[in-house]
Each structure stands twice: as structure tokens, then as C-alpha cells.
Design a protein around this motif. Structure first.
Motif, mmCIF file in Angstrom:
data_model
loop_
_atom_site.group_PDB
_atom_site.id
_atom_site.type_symbol
_atom_site.label_atom_id
_atom_site.label_comp_id
_atom_site.label_asym_id
_atom_site.label_seq_id
_atom_site.Cartn_x
_atom_site.Cartn_y
_atom_site.Cartn_z
ATOM 1 N N CYS A 162 6.307 7.816 -2.410
ATOM 2 C CA CYS A 162 6.744 8.823 -3.386
ATOM 3 C C CYS A 162 7.704 9.769 -2.662
ATOM 4 C CB CYS A 162 5.554 9.547 -4.027
ATOM 5 S SG CYS A 162 4.598 10.614 -2.929
ATOM 6 N N LEU A 163 7.931 10.920 -3.220
ATOM 7 C CA LEU A 163 8.894 11.850 -2.632
ATOM 8 C C LEU A 163 8.346 12.541 -1.382
ATOM 9 C CD1 LEU A 163 11.619 13.332 -2.746
ATOM 10 C CD2 LEU A 163 10.556 14.953 -4.330
ATOM 11 N N LEU A 207 5.921 -0.277 -2.849
ATOM 12 C CA LEU A 207 5.818 0.172 -4.229
ATOM 13 C C LEU A 207 6.174 1.647 -4.340
ATOM 14 C CD1 LEU A 207 2.504 -1.664 -5.123
ATOM 15 C CD2 LEU A 207 4.838 -2.300 -5.789
ATOM 16 N N GLY A 208 7.237 1.930 -5.070
ATOM 17 C CA GLY A 208 7.658 3.305 -5.302
ATOM 18 C C GLY A 208 7.072 3.831 -6.597
ATOM 19 N N MET A 209 7.026 5.153 -6.713
ATOM 20 C CA MET A 209 6.429 5.783 -7.882
ATOM 21 C C MET A 209 7.436 6.043 -9.003
ATOM 22 S SD MET A 209 3.289 5.928 -7.036
ATOM 23 C CE MET A 209 2.940 4.998 -5.555
ATOM 24 N N ASP A 210 8.740 6.100 -8.661
ATOM 25 C CA ASP A 210 9.757 6.316 -9.693
ATOM 26 C C ASP A 210 11.092 5.733 -9.234
ATOM 27 O OD1 ASP A 210 11.137 8.311 -8.104
ATOM 28 O OD2 ASP A 210 9.762 9.832 -8.857
ATOM 29 N N ALA A 211 12.059 5.718 -10.139
ATOM 30 C CA ALA A 211 13.360 5.107 -9.846
ATOM 31 C C ALA A 211 14.090 5.799 -8.703
ATOM 32 C CB ALA A 211 14.231 5.098 -11.102
ATOM 33 N N SER A 212 13.933 7.108 -8.595
ATOM 34 C CA SER A 212 14.562 7.838 -7.500
ATOM 35 C C SER A 212 13.982 7.394 -6.153
ATOM 36 C CB SER A 212 14.366 9.344 -7.704
ATOM 37 O OG SER A 212 14.934 10.068 -6.641
ATOM 38 N N ASN A 256 17.187 -8.136 4.913
ATOM 39 C CA ASN A 256 15.760 -7.991 4.643
ATOM 40 C C ASN A 256 15.471 -8.294 3.178
ATOM 41 O OD1 ASN A 256 13.441 -6.136 3.570
ATOM 42 N ND2 ASN A 256 12.984 -6.553 5.712
ATOM 43 N N GLU A 257 14.391 -9.015 2.926
ATOM 44 C CA GLU A 257 14.046 -9.412 1.561
ATOM 45 C C GLU A 257 12.681 -8.908 1.107
ATOM 46 O OE1 GLU A 257 14.703 -13.575 0.959
ATOM 47 O OE2 GLU A 257 16.724 -13.487 1.783
ATOM 48 N N THR A 258 12.121 -7.921 1.773
ATOM 49 C CA THR A 258 10.823 -7.385 1.369
ATOM 50 C C THR A 258 10.918 -6.872 -0.070
ATOM 51 O OG1 THR A 258 10.322 -6.747 3.637
ATOM 52 C CG2 THR A 258 9.036 -5.673 1.893
ATOM 53 N N PRO A 259 10.011 -7.313 -0.939
ATOM 54 C CA PRO A 259 10.055 -6.841 -2.323
ATOM 55 C C PRO A 259 9.787 -5.336 -2.424
ATOM 56 C CG PRO A 259 8.596 -8.748 -2.107
ATOM 57 C CD PRO A 259 8.961 -8.303 -0.725
ATOM 58 N N VAL A 260 10.586 -4.677 -3.259
ATOM 59 C CA VAL A 260 10.409 -3.255 -3.567
ATOM 60 C C VAL A 260 10.328 -3.158 -5.088
ATOM 61 C CG1 VAL A 260 11.427 -0.956 -3.473
ATOM 62 C CG2 VAL A 260 11.667 -2.500 -1.520
ATOM 63 N N ARG A 261 9.221 -2.601 -5.559
ATOM 64 C CA ARG A 261 9.004 -2.516 -7.007
ATOM 65 C C ARG A 261 8.411 -1.168 -7.362
ATOM 66 N NH1 ARG A 261 5.931 -7.847 -8.945
ATOM 67 N NH2 ARG A 261 6.284 -6.815 -10.952
ATOM 68 N N LEU A 262 8.399 -0.887 -8.649
ATOM 69 C CA LEU A 262 7.702 0.291 -9.147
ATOM 70 C C LEU A 262 6.214 -0.024 -9.257
ATOM 71 C CD1 LEU A 262 10.060 1.414 -12.041
ATOM 72 C CD2 LEU A 262 9.532 2.735 -9.978
ATOM 73 N N LEU A 263 5.365 0.919 -8.911
ATOM 74 C CA LEU A 263 3.935 0.718 -9.074
ATOM 75 C C LEU A 263 3.606 0.432 -10.537
ATOM 76 C CD1 LEU A 263 1.051 0.709 -7.942
ATOM 77 C CD2 LEU A 263 0.989 3.180 -8.330
ATOM 78 N N THR A 264 4.302 1.101 -11.447
ATOM 79 C CA THR A 264 4.012 0.923 -12.874
ATOM 80 C C THR A 264 4.369 -0.476 -13.385
ATOM 81 O OG1 THR A 264 6.105 2.033 -13.359
ATOM 82 C CG2 THR A 264 4.083 3.362 -13.509
ATOM 83 N N ASP A 265 5.087 -1.278 -12.591
ATOM 84 C CA ASP A 265 5.319 -2.676 -12.969
ATOM 85 C C ASP A 265 3.991 -3.404 -13.140
ATOM 86 O OD1 ASP A 265 8.039 -2.248 -12.790
ATOM 87 O OD2 ASP A 265 8.299 -3.399 -10.935
#
Length: 146
Positions: free
Chosen positions: A9-10, A81-86, A99-108
Motif C-alpha cells: 500500500c502507500l 498485490l497492491g491495494m489500489d491503482a496508484s 522481470n515477470e513477477t505478477p503484480v495485481r490488485l488484491l481486490t482482483d
């Protein structure tokens, strides 16, 4: 198979440590950590009101300390997993070439929630609402991880 999860998160004092705490309680056999995209709170424990809300659910976040997300996290974790688009934009800005590590929103992982991000309770003051959404996402994440 994903084994090491990083929640971001931030400031790393509300949402991401709460997600780390819920994840560890529900999936203790997997490794987790949390970080913030800013350096504002490095070394500090989670925000008091978030700790209180988590404690009311049987989660102790008191031993966690904030740290800043770094490019090396892309190689240390299997899923970020990020908490928001920012948060996602700030994370992606540090991605090493190739690097290909997946980065997604937790809410996904909480498709039935109708949420496209976890609102920051530091500003909204809705610590229980953030925890409700995080817990809903953990159910989906657990199913995804098997």
C-alpha cells in the motif's frame, strides 16, 4: 505454484500490514510480507486504529514494522498485490527489465465485492470496512493459491 506473497500500500501502516496479518492467519504455511511505496513510516508499527480493528478480529499486527517497497522485491516474491491503482503504478515503475513477477490488485481476488481497490482507512477512517474487503479477498486468494 506461488509461495511468497507481498502486500503493498502507500505507507505500510494500514492496508498492507492488515492484509499480511489476515493472510498469515489463514494461510500460515505460505510466506508473506508487506511494504509501502512511500518511505514515510519506515520502521513504524501499524497505525493504532488499524491494530485495534485487527485485534478485535483476533489478529495481532503489533510485531510488524513498515518498510519501503524496493526493486529487489520483484525477485524475492512470487506475487505482488497492491491495494489500489496508484500502488500498482508505483510498483511497476520499479520493475527490473525482463522481470515477470505478477503484480495485481488484491481486490482482483474479491470479485463479488464490487470493489476495484481497498480504500485507505488512514483517510476514510473505515478500518472495519477495509478489513472486511481484505478478508473477502483472502478467501479468493486462498482458492487461487490452492
Amino acid at each position: 505454484m506461488t509461495h511468497r506473497i507481498l502486500f503493498v500500500c502507500l505507507g505500510n501502516i494500514c492496508r498492507s500490514p492488515a492484509a499480511e496479518g489476515v493472510f498469515r492467519a489463514r494461510l500460515p504455511h505460505l510466506a508473506a510480507d508487506s511494504a509501502g511505496t512511500s518511505d514515510w513510516h519506515v520502521g513504524q508499527p501499524p497505525y493504532g486504529p488499524m491494530q485495534q480493528a485487527a485485534r478485535a478480529r483476533g489478529l495481532d499486527l503489533g510485531g510488524l514494522r513498515a518498510r519501503q517497497f524496493v526493486a529487489a522485491d520483484f525477485t524475492r516474491f512470487d506475487l505482488i498485490l497492491g491495494m489500489d491503482a496508484s500502488n500498482l503504478a508505483d510498483i511497476e515503475a520499479l520493475r527490473p527489465p525482463g522481470n515477470e513477477t505478477p503484480v495485481r490488485l488484491l481486490t482482483d481476488f474479491a470479485p463479488g465485492s464490487g470493489a476495484d481497490h481497498v480504500p485507505d482507512p488512514y483517510y476514510t477512517r473505515d478500518f472495519d470496512g477495509a478489513l472486511d474487503l481484505i478478508e473477502a479477498a483472502m478467501d479468493g486468494l486462498g482458492a487461487h493459491l490452492g
